[in-house]
Design an enzyme around this catalytic site. Structure first.
Site, short mmCIF file in Angstrom:
data_model
loop_
_atom_site.label_atom_id
_atom_site.label_comp_id
_atom_site.label_asym_id
_atom_site.label_seq_id
_atom_site.Cartn_x
_atom_site.Cartn_y
_atom_site.Cartn_z
N GLY A 46 0.83 -1.19 0.00
CA GLY A 46 0.00 0.00 0.00
C GLY A 46 0.87 1.24 0.00
O GLY A 46 2.00 1.21 0.49
N GLN A 51 3.10 10.00 1.14
CA GLN A 51 4.41 9.36 1.24
C GLN A 51 5.35 9.70 0.08
O GLN A 51 6.56 9.52 0.18
CB GLN A 51 4.24 7.83 1.29
N CYS A 92 5.72 -0.38 6.88
CA CYS A 92 5.38 0.78 6.07
C CYS A 92 6.60 1.13 5.21
O CYS A 92 7.73 1.09 5.70
CB CYS A 92 5.03 1.95 7.00
N LEU A 93 6.36 1.48 3.97
CA LEU A 93 7.47 1.85 3.08
C LEU A 93 8.18 3.10 3.57
O LEU A 93 9.33 3.33 3.21
CB LEU A 93 6.97 2.04 1.65
N HIS A 134 -4.58 1.96 7.64
CA HIS A 134 -3.18 2.44 7.65
C HIS A 134 -2.99 3.54 6.60
O HIS A 134 -2.41 4.59 6.89
CB HIS A 134 -2.28 1.22 7.38
N HIS A 138 -2.25 7.84 6.72
CA HIS A 138 -1.21 8.62 6.03
C HIS A 138 -1.77 9.92 5.46
O HIS A 138 -1.09 10.95 5.47
CB HIS A 138 -0.65 7.82 4.85
NI NI Z 1 2.53 3.19 5.38
#
Ligand code: NI
Length: 169
Positions: A46, A51, A92-93, A134, A138
């Site tokens: 995701g 991000q 998380c990335l 999640h 963000h």
């Molecule tokens: Ni994330």
């Protein structure tokens, strides 16, 4: 398509709030495609536009093992269907290499626009339900590390700052 740079915790830009998309046009579709390509390359499931430092309420998700079920959620808003809380490890990335248990609502219903701009409603639980919660976090500048203890968050922050410093040298 283009691969975008993913911001890493504790970058303050991850705390920005995204604005609703007014019109789903080719620019938004391009953004979603670029986000999917970025997510696949980073082996994530995701990614939210915040991000990649784009303050629009756009989320991409693909839980399939072979990158064949891309989902694009524009202006997602979820409501809680079952207020039972379930916990599972999340990563998380933007917080690479760290996995911590996070409590989420067991079942949600999410309304969003798809990449054609059509209104959709989806009920989700399990991994998909947690992933949507999640990613929606963000869009409001919230990270999964905000759901763990202060001590753990500070530990992760220290490790990531150190790693970023080493990489910059
Ligand atoms: Ni994330």
């Amino acid at each position: 398509m283009a691969v975008l740079d993913i911001l890493h915790f504790p970058d303050p830009r991850l705390r920005n709030k995204a604005k609703p998309v007014k019109r789903v046009n080719d620019r938004i579709r391009q953004l979603a495609d670029d986000m999917l390509e970025t997510m696949y390359l980073a082996k994530g499931i995701g990614l939210a536009a915040v991000q990649v430092n784009v303050l629009k309420r756009v989320v991409v998700i693909d839980l399939s093992p072979n990158a064949t079920q891309p989902r694009v959620l524009i202006n997602p808003v979820y409501t809680v269907v079952s207020d039972k809380i379930v916990g599972a490890d999340e990563g998380c990335l933007s917080v690479p290499g760290f996995y911590e248990p996070v409590s989420r609502f067991e079942r949600i219903q999410v309304e969003f626009l798809d990449r054609q701009g059509n209104q959709q409603v989806l009920e989700a639980d399990g991994l998909l339900g947690a992933c949507i919660q999640h990613e929606c976090d963000h869009l409001d500048g919230i990270l999964f590390v905000d759901h763990v203890s202060n001590l753990k968050r500070q530990f992760i922050r220290r490790k990531l700052v150190k790693r970023q410093r080493t990489r910059a040298e």
